[in-house]
Design a protein around this motif. Structure first.
Motif, short mmCIF file in Angstrom:
data_model
loop_
_atom_site.label_atom_id
_atom_site.label_comp_id
_atom_site.label_asym_id
_atom_site.label_seq_id
_atom_site.Cartn_x
_atom_site.Cartn_y
_atom_site.Cartn_z
N ASN A 154 -2.92 33.99 1.89
CA ASN A 154 -1.82 34.90 1.58
C ASN A 154 -0.99 34.32 0.46
N THR A 181 1.53 31.06 1.26
CA THR A 181 0.96 29.70 1.15
C THR A 181 0.74 29.34 -0.31
N ARG A 186 4.09 28.46 -1.98
CA ARG A 186 4.63 27.17 -1.57
C ARG A 186 3.91 26.01 -2.27
N VAL A 187 2.57 26.09 -2.36
CA VAL A 187 1.82 25.02 -3.02
C VAL A 187 2.11 25.02 -4.52
N TYR A 200 -6.67 31.20 -1.20
CA TYR A 200 -5.57 31.15 -0.24
C TYR A 200 -5.55 32.44 0.58
N THR A 243 -6.46 21.13 -5.16
CA THR A 243 -5.19 21.79 -5.49
C THR A 243 -4.97 21.82 -7.00
#
Length: 748
Positions: A715, A718, A721-722, A713, A686
């Motif tokens: 989409n 996601t 959000r991360v 990713y 990440t």
């Protein structure tokens, strides 16, 4: 007032309308008749089922009564054991009396007797006798050897004593004592006459008929003396399994449906008369309306057609008219198509002649439609565009779609040239290469930047809208059409340097290097250094590879020379490492190398070629180090870290992927990360992705979906959000605030 053509046609169709209505009414009566027959069939089946159920119930009652008597009366057990006929034989007489009671309580029973296995005696209603002298001994022997107890026999002739007349019966036997005893047997004979009388009392010979046949198709009984039943008149067939009989019944013809048949015949006659009258009327009105068609035929016959184009033997005037019109249309279309094709062929041939420098004369005598250039055009430039991954393009699209896309590209180049204020003429010069000659009303040499802008617009539009990758070479500006071949040669040469000179796949001929040949000694020395560091398992080979590709770019090396150097590097590695293990032998085998060569030569940019080469060399290095068992704990962690940094954008990157890649368990890979970097694998991945995300958000205008896919990713939801969880703000806010990105781990 005379009727027009539409009125005449309407009157022509009116008899058909009447005919259709008449037939529909006729069919409605037939449907009513069929419904009546269906209901009659259902009623017949119900009545036949009632008869069958009554027969089955009667047989079941007889069987049940005999079974109850055998189970509850102990006199039969005494007889089977021989106790009842000892002494005064009072019990034997009582047993015979009980048997008579069964006969009196069941009217269908013709006779009954019990066989005793102890001494072979048979007890009948008239006394005790030996089975050898018993008149029904043949059936008794058959029953003793049979196994199908509980089933009724075929209709047979029975005579209890030699002096008695024979009677038709069906018989059933049960072994005693019940259910499967071995001391004797009871035989029950039912009178067929009484069964037939019962069936006859439940049927009516005036309305319906009924007959009973066995499994062999033989007639067992026909109600009311019926001997022959008309073929196809049987409506219902029901089989009685325990007897093997099939009950067939139906309605007597000519009784129930006589009135329906009469009505049907009447409507058939009415329908036939309607057809005859309608046909006569159609013939009349058709002959009357034929005059306009006759006039058209006279005019067609006055025209001259090719003999093979018309079927002169056809007697159908409408067909002949249609053929004449179709012939005229086809001839016109053929002439137009041939004219257009000739024009395109001449136009393309003139274009190729200009490129080859052949038969170049003044265009004043050429039709104006052949060329878009005006008489004021004195300076020209040639732009060559090549489809990258052409073999993949041919596999992906069928031939029809390929031609459509090529036509689209040709028109697109000319339209974009017009939007830039230039005059453009585009034609395909080979399967994967299109040429564009551009000119301008003013001095083109003073506006060279317009050529680069045009090439970049073409490249970007094709990539965004058609999903195709192009490489474009721009030739120099020349004076006059006679010098176009010089510009064409320079543009083709520019395409040979698309790997080293390409900046967004546009190569200007002015950027071509002025050198005699490749500095082979310098490059061979670098290749030797890479192989040596490979041999001693030194990670420094990665830096050497970066330097090699940097030299390619700085020295502006031709594409074929770059491919030659990379092939030489692979051959040197093969000589040094190829025989160390089976894994390395497979990698350096001819099929594997052929696949790598094809993959390298298919890439369109130097960065892509370097990525393919780095991936392949990293795989060889990993196997080589593993084979020599010199890979330490820290070396494995370092190699794994480098692999993650190079492939963090892979959506399939996971602990399982690492375990398969480095041949260790996923749990062990997680443990190594925790020990070495004091963080989980997911957090490390990440972190890399978010650093790269910050860089892309700050330096590019790509949308969030494209950035998410570049980071691995699925989409943008996601990814967003991360990003917010790690950075603290959403990607959109980050781009608006223009925050400074963290230094990415991977160089741009």
């Amino acid at each position: 007032m005379k009727r027009n053509w539409s009125s005449r046609m309407m009157l022509s169709y009116f008899p058909i309308f009447l005919l259709t209505v008449s037939i529909l009414i006729f069919l409605s009566f037939l449907i009513v008749g069929e419904l009546s027959r269906s209901e009659t069939n259902k009623a017949n089946r119900i009545s036949t089922g009632f008869v069958v159920d009554s027969v089955q119930n009667a047989l079941s009652e007889v069987e049940l009564a005999v079974l109850q008597e055998m189970e509850t009366n102990h006199d039969y057990s005494d007889y089977l054991s021989g106790l009842s006929d000892r002494g005064d034989r009072t019990k034997l007489y009582s047993t015979v009396k009980d048997m008579r009671g069964i006969l009196y309580r069941n009217q269908l029973i013709d006779s009954i007797y019990i066989y005793r296995k102890l001494d072979g005696k048979v007890l009948t209603l008239n006394g005790l006798m030996d089975s050898d002298s018993f008149a029904d001994r043949d059936y008794l022997k058959q029953a003793l050897t049979g196994t199908d107890t509980g089933q009724w026999s075929e209709v047979r002739r029975l005579r209890m004593f030699s002096s008695d007349p024979t009677s038709r019966v069906i018989s059933m036997y049960k072994r005693l004592p019940l259910p499967f005893g071995s001391e004797g047997m009871i035989v029950v004979n039912l009178s067929m006459y009484r069964i037939e009388r019962m069936i006859a009392d439940m049927t009516s010979g005036q309305v319906s008929f009924m007959q009973v046949v066995n499994d062999q198709g033989e007639l067992v009984y026909a109600a009311h003396g019926e001997q022959e039943i008309p073929q196809g008149s049987v409506l219902t067939r029901i089989r009685v399994n325990n007897v093997g009989w099939t009950f067939e019944s139906g309605i007597r013809a000519g009784e129930l449906f006589a009135w329906m048949s009469v009505v049907s015949y009447i409507w058939i006659i009415i329908g036939i008369l309607t057809v005859i009258l309608g046909t006569l009327y159609i013939l009349y009105i058709t002959r009357k309306n034929y005059r306009p068609i006759k006039a058209m035929m006279n005019r067609i016959q006055a025209l001259q057609f090719r003999e093979e184009s018309l079927d002169v033997t056809s007697r159908n005037e409408l067909v002949l008219i249609d053929q004449a019109l179709e012939t005229l249309i086809n001839q016109t279309m053929d002439y137009q198509k041939q004219y257009d094709e000739n024009l395109l062929v001449q136009r393309r041939q003139l274009f190729l002649d200009l490129l080859e420098g052949e038969r170049i004369t003044s265009l004043a005598d050429r039709p104006e439609r052949f060329t878009p250039f005006t008489g004021d055009s004195v300076q020209f430039a040639y732009i060559a565009a090549e489809i990258n991954h052409y073999e993949e393009f041919r596999r992906k699209y069928p031939t029809k779609d390929q031609n459509l896309l090529k036509l689209t590209l040709m028109n697109l180049f000319q339209e974009l040239a017009g939007e830039e204020g230039l005059q453009g003429w585009a034609e395909w010069v080979s399967g994967n290469r299109i040429g564009l000659i551009v000119s301008s009303g003013e001095s083109l040499s003073a506006n060279k930047q317009a050529l680069r802008i045009l090439a970049e617009r073409c490249l970007r539009w094709v990539s965004d809208n058609l999903g195709l990758s192009l490489a474009i070479g721009v030739g120099p500006v020349v004076d006059g059409l006679e010098a176009v071949p010089e510009s064409r040669s320079a543009a083709d040469m520019a395409l040979q340097h698309k790997l080293s000179l390409g900046r967004g796949m546009v190569v200007l001929s002015d950027s071509l290097p002025d050198r005699a040949s490749l500095q082979s000694y310098k490059y061979l020395q670098m290749l030797g250094e890479i192989v040596r560091e490979f041999r001693i398992a030194d990670e420094n080979w990665r830096r050497r590879l970066d330097e090699l590709f940097l030299w390619f770019s700085e020295d502006q090396v031709k594409d074929e020379e770059i491919h030659m150097m990379l092939h030489t590097l692979i051959q040197m590695l093969d000589r040094e490492l190829g025989q160390l293990s089976d894994s390395l032998k497979r990698i350096f085998s001819e099929p594997s190398l052929r696949g790598y060569y094809s993959e390298i030569e298919a890439e369109a940019t130097l960065t892509q070629v370097q990525a393919v080469m780095l991936k392949w060399l990293a795989e060889i290095y990993r196997i080589y180090v593993s084979v020599n068992e010199s890979k330490s704990y820290r070396a494995m962690i370092s190699e794994m870290k480098i692999y993650i940094e190079e492939n963090f954008a892979n959506p399939d990157l996971s602990l399982k992927h690492l375990s398969d890649r480095f041949q260790i368990s996923g749990k062990y890979a997680s443990h190594l990360f925790k020990e070495e970097f004091d963080m989980k694998f997911v957090d490390f991945l990440t972190q890399l992705r978010m650093q790269r995300a910050e860089y892309l958000l700050a330096t590019t205008s790509d949308n969030l979906q494209d950035i998410a896919q570049q980071l691995g990713y699925a989409n943008s939801i996601t990814f967003g959000r991360v990003f917010k969880r790690v950075v603290g703000v959403t990607p959109g806010d980050y781009r608006k605030l223009k925050l400074n990105p963290g230094e990415p781990e991977e160089s741009e």
